[in-house]
Design an enzyme around this catalytic site. Structure first.
Site, PDB file in Angstrom:
ATOM      1  CE  LYS A  17      -4.136  -2.094   0.662  1.00 36.14           C
ATOM      2  NZ  LYS A  17      -3.744  -3.476   0.385  1.00 36.14           N
TER       3      LYS A  17
HETATM    4  C1  LIG Z   1      -4.181  -4.585  -0.297  1.00 36.02           C
HETATM    5  C2  LIG Z   1      -3.344  -5.809  -0.358  1.00 36.02           C
HETATM    6  C3  LIG Z   1      -3.536  -6.794  -1.353  1.00 36.02           C
HETATM    7  C4  LIG Z   1      -4.642  -6.715  -2.393  1.00 36.02           C
HETATM    8  O1  LIG Z   1      -4.392  -5.751  -3.362  1.00 36.02           O
HETATM    9  P1  LIG Z   1      -5.595  -5.231  -4.309  1.00 36.02           P
HETATM   10  O2  LIG Z   1      -5.026  -4.087  -5.058  1.00 36.02           O
HETATM   11  O3  LIG Z   1      -6.683  -4.817  -3.364  1.00 36.02           O
HETATM   12  O4  LIG Z   1      -5.985  -6.353  -5.188  1.00 36.02           O
HETATM   13  C5  LIG Z   1      -2.691  -7.895  -1.357  1.00 36.02           C
HETATM   14  N1  LIG Z   1      -1.721  -8.038  -0.415  1.00 36.02           N
HETATM   15  C6  LIG Z   1      -1.520  -7.117   0.546  1.00 36.02           C
HETATM   16  C7  LIG Z   1      -0.455  -7.353   1.559  1.00 36.02           C
HETATM   17  C8  LIG Z   1      -2.307  -5.964   0.613  1.00 36.02           C
HETATM   18  O5  LIG Z   1      -2.100  -5.064   1.607  1.00 36.02           O
END
Ligand SMILES: *Cc1c(COP(=O)(O)O)cnc(C)c1O
Length: 498
Positions: A113
């Site tokens: 993120k």
């Molecule tokens: C948010 C997240 C995801 C999923 O990503 P999307 O863009 O929502 O598909 C996968 N792994 C981690 C560790 C995340 O924080």
């Protein structure tokens, strides 16, 4: 370049407007009205560039209403060695001759993120200035863990912004709670909410839709906003690292210019993998996009059958950031694959809202199949994969990454497709230390150990270094101890805003 809405093609916004608004008024998502292209020659040139220069180039193609200096300013503030601990920002780790792990977790909160939330505040404040909006932005977030902390780190001490994060008192991991309660910065506030994630989320939504309250804030020069993953300002920065990974592989002579690669992504809200699809549309030589899910496999079924159906059991898994049954960003894919048919997309979304289900038409489904492949891995498979990858390669992966590795293995075995594959790694194993150690050592050895002991065990037993941002939590002062009832959330916001 202008931005349309996935539910109304007559909407036409600049990128700055799209970023400030987040969501279009009728509920659609902003999407560029054309896809910029990048030639192989340009990709070749980018191979010798730094991550920030690659980001400038790719983001510049989408933020056409930003001056070059504005894009540069945002990029250089966000992607620094100080924040990511590495010059390459998103390094590629070669697992074996056809698997390349794109490590997206070197940012300050140890999850992917950060790749978007480190730059979003700068894109947002620049956009606010560009649209002539003379407002201080107040970001409200309800979080189940990763997003809240990444947003706090991204917005901390960013001029012209304040951020308030609510997390469920029962429902975040020990590390996640500590990460949030010790958050530094003059413009931040964190509060626990009695209840679960839904309670926190509902409370935040109520504040957002309270028109009288919005007017009250407006009179004080404040404007509420969210750091939601459907904001274009979060998606665009994610396109960059797919180009960057390809360029790194090119520079390392792992592939030749123009050689196709596959991309495999552990998926929840469909943002990360959609960014890879955009990279493909722009000209990055990508063959198949492999969508990896955990037991909440609504996307696996959609990609294999053309039916999206959220009417199913919800599972709490050891890859919690993928525990999602409504993948909001899928709407952008449907829009593109339907030939930008806003009416059709709006109808699917209405159906989803009314019945929890929709079936795409034959033409869209053909295109889904032509571009995507999908699979899922449950928790047992995920733990088994963590253990096997460590055994074989001495490389420790987190549960989310493990889901992607497992799904890719099945894909390669079933199809015989040996194309070199970029596997998106979305979190540091230290962030999910308990589940990773259970996979590696079994549950007994870690019983009764606190978070910091677990970090040390993971580092010592597997010859790793604890990420400084997690190790330092032990010495940090707890700054936020507020726990409120859902009905008191607005009062908490008011008290913080003064
Ligand atoms: C948010 C997240 C995801 C999923 O990503 P999307 O863009 O929502 O598909 C996968 N792994 C981690 C560790 C995340 O924080």
């Amino acid at each position: 370049m202008k931005y349309n809405s996935t539910r109304d093609n007559t909407v036409s916004a600049t990128s700055a407007e799209a970023i400030v608004k987040g969501l279009s008024a009728e509920g659609g998502l902003y999407i560029p009205d054309e896809i910029p292209s990048v030639t192989l020659d340009e990709i070749n040139e980018m191979a010798s560039m730094s991550y920030t220069d690659r980001a400038k180039k790719i983001l510049g193609l989408f933020l056409t209403d930003f001056k070059a200096a504005e894009v540069e300013d945002c990029v250089t503030k966000a992607y620094t060695k100080a924040k990511f601990g590495t010059e390459s920002i998103a390094p590629v780790y070669k697992l074996d001759k056809d698997r390349y792990v794109l490590e997206l977790w070197h940012g300050p909160t140890c999850a992917f993120k950060d790749m978007a939330l480190q730059i979003l505040p700068h894109l947002l404040t620049t956009s606010v200035k560009k649209t002539g909006m003379d407002r201080e932005i107040v970001i409200l977030v309800a979080t189940s863990g990763d997003t809240g902390k990444a947003a706090l780190e991204g917005f901390r001490d960013v001029e012209g912004t304040k951020i308030i994060v609510f997390y469920p008192e029962s429902g975040v991991s020990g590390i996640q709670r500590l990460q949030m309660c010790t958050q530094e910065g003059e413009n931040v506030f964190v509060s626990a909410v009695n209840g679960n994630f839904d309670d926190a989320q509902t409370g935040v939504k109520e504040i957002f839709t309270d028109k009288a309250y919005a007017a009250e804030l407006d009179a004080k020069g404040l404007s509420l906003s969210s750091a939601n993953s459907i904001n274009w300002g979060r998606l665009a920065p994610q396109i960059v690292y797919y180009f960057s990974a390809y360029c790194d592989m090119l520079r390392g002579e792992e592939i030749s210019l123009g050689e196709q690669v596959n991309v495999c992504v552990p998926t929840g809200n469909f943002g990360n993998i959609l960014a890879a699809y955009f990279a493909k549309l722009m000209g990055l030589p990508v063959k198949t996009l492999i969508c990896a899910s955990n037991a909440n496999n609504v996307l696996t079924d959609f990609i294999n059958t053309g039916v999206y159906d959220r009417n199913r059991d919800f599972y709490t898994t050891i890859s919690p950031s993928m525990d999602i049954l409504i993948s909001s960003n899928l709407e952008r894919l449907l829009y593109l694959l339907s030939g930008r048919d806003d009416k059709k997309v709006a109808a699917y979304m209405d159906e989803l809202k009314a019945t929890g289900k929709y079936t795409v038409d034959g033409e869209i489904f053909e295109q889904v199949k032509a571009n995507f492949s999908a699979g899922f891995a449950d928790d047992d498979k995920c733990r088994d994969t963590i253990r096997r990858i460590q055994d074989e390669f001495g490389y420790v992966i987190d549960p989310h990454t493990s889901v992607a590795v497992a799904v890719h293995e099945e894909y390669a075995a079933a199809t015989g497709d040996g194309t070199k594959t970029i596997i998106a790694s979305t979190a540091s194993p230290f962030k999910f230390n308990g589940d990773v150690l259970t996979a590696l050592l079994g549950g007994e050895e870690i019983e009764d150990k606190d978070e910091f002991e677990l970090l040390r065990i993971l580092a010592e037993r597997f010859d790793l270094t604890v990420p400084p941002s997690l190790g330092q939590l032990e010495e940090k002062d707890v700054r936020f101890e507020t726990v409120c009832d859902k009905s008191m959330m607005k009062a908490v916001v008011n008290e913080f805003l003064g």
